[in-house]
Design a protein around this motif. Structure first.
Motif, PDB file in Angstrom:
ATOM      1  N   TRP A 118      -4.960   7.621  36.192  1.00 35.98           N
ATOM      2  CA  TRP A 118      -6.394   7.792  35.955  1.00 35.98           C
ATOM      3  C   TRP A 118      -7.150   7.903  37.281  1.00 35.98           C
ATOM      4  O   TRP A 118      -8.060   8.715  37.425  1.00 35.98           O
ATOM      5  CB  TRP A 118      -6.941   6.656  35.105  1.00 35.98           C
ATOM      6  CG  TRP A 118      -8.390   6.790  34.795  1.00 35.98           C
ATOM      7  CD1 TRP A 118      -9.373   5.901  35.084  1.00 35.98           C
ATOM      8  CD2 TRP A 118      -9.048   7.880  34.135  1.00 35.98           C
ATOM      9  NE1 TRP A 118     -10.592   6.367  34.647  1.00 35.98           N
ATOM     10  CE2 TRP A 118     -10.419   7.586  34.068  1.00 35.98           C
ATOM     11  CE3 TRP A 118      -8.604   9.079  33.608  1.00 35.98           C
ATOM     12  CZ2 TRP A 118     -11.353   8.442  33.492  1.00 35.98           C
ATOM     13  CZ3 TRP A 118      -9.534   9.936  33.031  1.00 35.98           C
ATOM     14  CH2 TRP A 118     -10.884   9.614  32.973  1.00 35.98           C
ATOM     15  N   ASN A 119      -6.766   7.109  38.288  1.00 33.60           N
ATOM     16  CA  ASN A 119      -7.404   7.189  39.601  1.00 33.60           C
ATOM     17  C   ASN A 119      -7.188   8.557  40.237  1.00 33.60           C
ATOM     18  O   ASN A 119      -8.108   9.124  40.832  1.00 33.60           O
ATOM     19  CB  ASN A 119      -6.905   6.075  40.523  1.00 33.60           C
ATOM     20  CG  ASN A 119      -7.430   4.721  40.101  1.00 33.60           C
ATOM     21  OD1 ASN A 119      -8.460   4.612  39.453  1.00 33.60           O
ATOM     22  ND2 ASN A 119      -6.712   3.684  40.469  1.00 33.60           N
ATOM     23  N   ASP A 120      -5.987   9.102  40.103  1.00 32.42           N
ATOM     24  CA  ASP A 120      -5.707  10.439  40.635  1.00 32.42           C
ATOM     25  C   ASP A 120      -6.551  11.493  39.925  1.00 32.42           C
ATOM     26  O   ASP A 120      -7.087  12.404  40.570  1.00 32.42           O
ATOM     27  CB  ASP A 120      -4.224  10.792  40.480  1.00 32.42           C
ATOM     28  CG  ASP A 120      -3.328  10.006  41.415  1.00 32.42           C
ATOM     29  OD1 ASP A 120      -3.835   9.418  42.396  1.00 32.42           O
ATOM     30  OD2 ASP A 120      -2.111   9.974  41.151  1.00 32.42           O
TER      31      ASP A 120
ATOM     32  N   SER B  47       1.831   4.361  36.912  1.00 30.16           N
ATOM     33  CA  SER B  47       1.108   3.586  35.910  1.00 30.16           C
ATOM     34  C   SER B  47      -0.080   4.397  35.399  1.00 30.16           C
ATOM     35  O   SER B  47      -0.501   5.364  36.034  1.00 30.16           O
ATOM     36  CB  SER B  47       0.596   2.267  36.512  1.00 30.16           C
ATOM     37  OG  SER B  47      -0.452   2.525  37.443  1.00 30.16           O
ATOM     38  N   ALA B  48      -0.599   3.975  34.269  1.00 32.32           N
ATOM     39  CA  ALA B  48      -1.774   4.647  33.707  1.00 32.32           C
ATOM     40  C   ALA B  48      -2.966   4.515  34.649  1.00 32.32           C
ATOM     41  O   ALA B  48      -3.756   5.449  34.798  1.00 32.32           O
ATOM     42  CB  ALA B  48      -2.104   4.070  32.339  1.00 32.32           C
ATOM     43  N   THR B  49      -3.074   3.374  35.311  1.00 32.79           N
ATOM     44  CA  THR B  49      -4.191   3.148  36.232  1.00 32.79           C
ATOM     45  C   THR B  49      -4.118   4.103  37.417  1.00 32.79           C
ATOM     46  O   THR B  49      -5.110   4.733  37.774  1.00 32.79           O
ATOM     47  CB  THR B  49      -4.195   1.693  36.731  1.00 32.79           C
ATOM     48  OG1 THR B  49      -4.327   0.831  35.603  1.00 32.79           O
ATOM     49  CG2 THR B  49      -5.342   1.439  37.695  1.00 32.79           C
ATOM     50  N   SER B  50      -2.936   4.249  38.020  1.00 33.87           N
ATOM     51  CA  SER B  50      -2.828   5.158  39.161  1.00 33.87           C
ATOM     52  C   SER B  50      -3.033   6.607  38.714  1.00 33.87           C
ATOM     53  O   SER B  50      -3.645   7.397  39.430  1.00 33.87           O
ATOM     54  CB  SER B  50      -1.500   4.986  39.892  1.00 33.87           C
ATOM     55  OG  SER B  50      -0.420   5.403  39.094  1.00 33.87           O
TER      56      SER B  50
ATOM     57  N   ARG C 209      -9.466  11.034  38.385  1.00 30.38           N
ATOM     58  CA  ARG C 209     -10.874  10.858  38.780  1.00 30.38           C
ATOM     59  C   ARG C 209     -11.124  11.397  40.186  1.00 30.38           C
ATOM     60  O   ARG C 209     -12.142  12.046  40.430  1.00 30.38           O
ATOM     61  CB  ARG C 209     -11.280   9.400  38.678  1.00 30.38           C
ATOM     62  CG  ARG C 209     -11.412   8.964  37.230  1.00 30.38           C
ATOM     63  CD  ARG C 209     -11.759   7.529  37.085  1.00 30.38           C
ATOM     64  NE  ARG C 209     -12.929   7.203  37.880  1.00 30.38           N
ATOM     65  CZ  ARG C 209     -13.394   5.971  38.044  1.00 30.38           C
ATOM     66  NH1 ARG C 209     -12.776   4.960  37.486  1.00 30.38           N
ATOM     67  NH2 ARG C 209     -14.451   5.743  38.759  1.00 30.38           N
TER      68      ARG C 209
ATOM     69  N   ALA D 186       3.026   9.600  39.028  1.00 36.40           N
ATOM     70  CA  ALA D 186       2.238   8.384  38.793  1.00 36.40           C
ATOM     71  C   ALA D 186       3.104   7.308  38.143  1.00 36.40           C
ATOM     72  O   ALA D 186       3.858   7.585  37.211  1.00 36.40           O
ATOM     73  CB  ALA D 186       1.033   8.699  37.914  1.00 36.40           C
TER      74      ALA D 186
ATOM     75  N   ARG E 244     -14.937   7.248  32.225  1.00 43.11           N
ATOM     76  CA  ARG E 244     -14.794   5.793  32.109  1.00 43.11           C
ATOM     77  C   ARG E 244     -13.694   5.296  32.990  1.00 43.11           C
ATOM     78  O   ARG E 244     -12.742   5.902  33.265  1.00 43.11           O
ATOM     79  CB  ARG E 244     -14.444   5.417  30.679  1.00 43.11           C
ATOM     80  CG  ARG E 244     -15.584   5.680  29.750  1.00 43.11           C
ATOM     81  CD  ARG E 244     -15.287   5.090  28.416  1.00 43.11           C
ATOM     82  NE  ARG E 244     -15.048   6.196  27.495  1.00 43.11           N
ATOM     83  CZ  ARG E 244     -14.782   6.017  26.238  1.00 43.11           C
ATOM     84  NH1 ARG E 244     -14.659   4.837  25.750  1.00 43.11           N
ATOM     85  NH2 ARG E 244     -14.595   7.026  25.447  1.00 43.11           N
TER      86      ARG E 244
END
Length: 91
Positions: free
Chosen positions: A73-75, A68-71, A77, A66, A91
């Protein structure tokens, strides 16, 4: 101070850390948990859920890679929805 809420951290060391594990592989992901003292079994349920996600094909590779933190977190979820369809979405 007392812990009021659960916290899960994900640590990816820059270089894998040698560890005397059964699989003889160095550690490349560390996931410490912080839970309230009165939640006596919550950490066990969390460890079981994390272990389940780690058994999902491709999950640990996506966490390791990953960007970034966003990618990340998406993985997480996406894997949660697949591995645990009745779990809350977070969240």
């Amino acid at each position: 101070p007392e812990v009021e809420h659960v916290a899960i951290l994900l640590i990816r060391p820059e270089k894998p850390v040698p560890f005397d594990a059964l699989d003889r592989q160095p550690v490349c992901l560390v996931i410490p948990l912080i839970v309230p003292e009165n939640e006596t079994t919550l950490h066990l349920r969390m460890i079981a859920s994390i272990a389940g996600m780690c058994r999902t094909p491709g999950f640990t590779a996506s966490v390791k890679n990953a960007r970034s933190a966003t990618s990340l977190w998406n993985d997480i979820r996406t894997t949660m929805k697949t591995a645990y369809p009745s779990a809350p979405s977070g969240r």
